[in-house]
Structures are given as C-alpha cells and as structure tokens.
Design a protein around this motif. Structure first.
Motif, PDB file in Angstrom:
ATOM      1  N   LEU A   1     -25.846  60.114  54.173  1.00  0.00           N
ATOM      2  CA  LEU A   1     -24.793  59.741  55.133  1.00  0.00           C
ATOM      3  C   LEU A   1     -24.328  58.290  55.014  1.00  0.00           C
TER       4      LEU A   1
ATOM      5  N   GLY B   1     -24.550  55.967  52.347  1.00  0.00           N
ATOM      6  CA  GLY B   1     -24.019  55.464  51.080  1.00  0.00           C
ATOM      7  C   GLY B   1     -24.808  54.303  50.476  1.00  0.00           C
TER       8      GLY B   1
ATOM      9  N   CYS C   1     -27.602  54.378  48.637  1.00  0.00           N
ATOM     10  CA  CYS C   1     -28.542  54.652  47.533  1.00  0.00           C
ATOM     11  C   CYS C   1     -27.858  55.261  46.317  1.00  0.00           C
TER      12      CYS C   1
ATOM     13  N   TYR D   1     -25.970  60.379  45.275  1.00  0.00           N
ATOM     14  CA  TYR D   1     -26.859  59.696  46.201  1.00  0.00           C
ATOM     15  C   TYR D   1     -28.288  60.083  45.834  1.00  0.00           C
TER      16      TYR D   1
HETATM   17  S1  FES Z   1     -26.924  57.956  51.591  1.00  0.00           S
HETATM   18 FE1  FES Z   1     -28.115  56.919  53.080  1.00  0.00          FE
HETATM   19  S2  FES Z   1     -29.965  56.527  51.987  1.00  0.00           S
HETATM   20 FE2  FES Z   1     -28.853  57.771  50.654  1.00  0.00          FE
END
Ligand code: FES
Ligand SMILES: Cc1cc2nc3c(=O)[nH]c(=O)nc-3n(C[C@H](O)[C@H](O)[C@H](O)COP(=O)(O)OP(=O)(O)OC[C@H]3O[C@@H](n4cnc5c(N)ncnc54)[C@H](O)[C@@H]3O)c2cc1C
Length: 266
Positions: free
Chosen positions: A234, A236, A238, A244
C-alpha cells in the motif's frame, strides 16, 4: 495447538524462549503458530518503538520463530526482550519459495539462513518428494554460523550440508573462502530448484555462477530485502522496478530480477 492464518493487524504474542546464537544475534520463539510458506515474512512490532519485517525461521505449523541481528532501534528493543515479554506480529506476508520436489539447492549467506531453515524444515517433513537436497552456507567466521546444533539432524535427513567461512578461527578444519567456491562440491543437477538468501553481492555472484553451469534462471529463487512500512503493497516504500518486495516478493525468480537493473543482483 491452534495454527493461525494471515493477520492484517498486529496480534500480541508472548516470548516463550530466547536463544543466543552470537554476540548480537538471537532467536525468539513465540506463543503463536503460523501456517506460512517458507520465505514469507512477518511484520514484528515492539510497542512504542517500531515495526520491522523479519523472515519466518520456523517450520510451517510450528510455533513462530524469528532470528535477527541487532542493527538498530527495533532489533535492539527485540534483543532486549526475555521470556514472558510481549510483541506484536502481523502476517505472514509476501510470496515464499516454491517447493515442488526434485533436486533442491539451498544457498545462504550470513543472516540469510532463517528463511532457508524454514524451507529445509518443509523439505525434511516430505523428504520422499525431493531428490538430492544440498545446502551451501557461508558466514564471516565459524562462530557466526547460525543453528550449528541443527546441522547433524539435517544431515541425518539426507541433506548435504556444505559450509565455508571468510576467515578461520581456532579449531576450524573446514573450508575458507566465499560461498560460490562451494560450487565445486555440488551434488545436485543443473535442473535443480535453487533457493538463495543472503547479501545482494553474494546473490549476484551465486546467480552468475549458476547460469554459467547451465542452471535455469527461472528456477533460481532469490529473497530480496528492502526497507518496508506497510508490508502489504500500500505505501510504495519497498519497490524494485515495477514490483513491491512486500507483496510481489520477497522471493523473486532470477529471470525477473536480471531484467531490473536496480535489483542489485545483476
Ligand atoms: S508497499 Fe508498503 S512496504 Fe511494500
Ligand atoms: C523480507 C525481509 C526479511 C528480513 N528478515 C530478516 C531476518 O530474518 N533477520 C534479520 O536480522 N533481519 C531481517 N531483515 C532485515 C531487518 O528488517 C532489518 O535489519 C531491520 O528492519 C532493522 O531495523 P532496526 O530498527 O533495528 O534498524 P534501523 O534503526 O532502522 O537501522 C539500522 C541500520 O540498519 C540499516 N537497515 C535497516 N533496515 C534495513 C533493511 N531492511 N535492509 C538493510 N539495511 C537495513 C539502516 O540503514 C541502518 O544502517 C529482513 C528484511 C526484509 C525486508
């Protein structure tokens, strides 16, 4: 013993056991059983301190075990916990290692062993489904090798365990060098499934070496690490290229990773 599925909110759980592996690395066994896929991770929180991703080191269905090195705020707080203390756990999250049978090569460097230990647990429970199973594990020094007391049991389960260290210490009669030097002891065929976890530089040379030996990049699976916040795709935080790590990984096949320059493994 109740075995629980995925949890999106932190469950408070107690520490049942604390095992000191090295001067800065411990395992905590928790009063919670998870039905996870080896290679998946949990988001572990210490109230008032923060939350971090840690691989599930335990075997599927067993009490959750995490193994971590004290490197900063949250790991220091976790390191200071004892039996009876509480922590929060969300997950398990992400995609783990595929374990479909046949020959399996497991390659781990340093703190990369926890998710590989979990995969080994799964393999040992269904050993007949697999052919030759070999672990190549490297650490900086012999005293930093994790789970040393378990190697004999793995060997009795017909797993070839090959070890190497960067630097010998008194009493070490094994090999000295980097983990890719163990390729000269390979007992699996090039059609083996390969599971890799360790520093990116190590995974890069492992990938390169295996390709040279004819291994299929689609059957080489690497576990990636990135800073995380939400753990569920959610926020973004990582990303690696279009992916992701928390949601699409942490395990990716090498064919995918070698097409993403910032993956760090090409
Ligand atoms: S999108 Fe939130 S930690 Fe991966
Ligand atoms: C999917 C996944 C599984 C993981 N499994 C394990 C595990 O089983 N055992 C384990 O010991 N660690 C594991 N890690 C790494 C672990 O999450 C970090 O060590 C932890 O977030 C550090 O938090 P901290 O608050 O203690 O450190 P911080 O105070 O946040 O930082 C301390 C230092 O560590 C660096 N750092 C922080 N987080 C990371 C990171 N994710 N990668 C690289 N460097 C980082 C910082 O840049 C800083 O230099 C995993 C990470 C991921 C993404």
């Amino acid at each position: 013993m109740a075995v629980e599925g995925v949890s999106w909110v932190p469950r408070l759980t107690r520490v049942l056991e604390r095992v000191q592996h090295t001067a800065d690395t411990v395992s905590l066994k928790l009063d919670l059983s998870l039905n996870h896929q080896p290679g998946q991770f949990v988001q572990v929180s210490v109230p008032g301190v923060g939350e971090i991703p840690l691989s599930v080191a335990s075997f599927p269905g067993d009490r959750l075990m995490i193994t971590f090195r004290r490197v900063g705020r949250v790991t220091a707080a976790l390191y200071g916990l004892g039996v009876g203390d509480s922590i929060g756990v969300r997950g398990p999250f992400g995609r783990g290692f595929p374990l479909e049978g046949g020959d399996v090569l497991l390659v781990a460097g340093g703190m990369g062993l926890p998710p590989i230990r979990s995969a080994l647990g799964s393999i040992l429970r269904e050993r007949d489904r697999f052919g030759t199973v070999q672990l190549l594990y490297g650490a900086r020094r012999p005293s930093l090798l994790l789970y040393r007391e378990e190697y004999d049991a793995w060997r009795r389960g017909d797993v070839v365990v090959s070890l190497i260290v960067d630097e010998a210490e008194d009493g070490w009669r094994g090999r000295v060098g980097v983990v890719t030097e163990l390729f000269d002891e390979l007992e699996v065929g090039s059609d083996a499934t390969v599971l890799v976890c360790g520093p990116e530089i190590m995974m890069k040379f492992v990938g390169r070496g295996l390709l040279k030996m004819g291994f299929d990049p689609k059957r080489i699976y690497m576990s990636m690490e990135r800073h995380m916040k939400c753990g569920v795709g959610l926020c973004g935080h990582c990303n690696i290229g279009p992916y992701y790590v928390c949601r699409d990984g942490p395990v990716f096949d090498f064919e995918t990773l070698r097409n993403i320059p910032e993956s760090g493994v090409i």
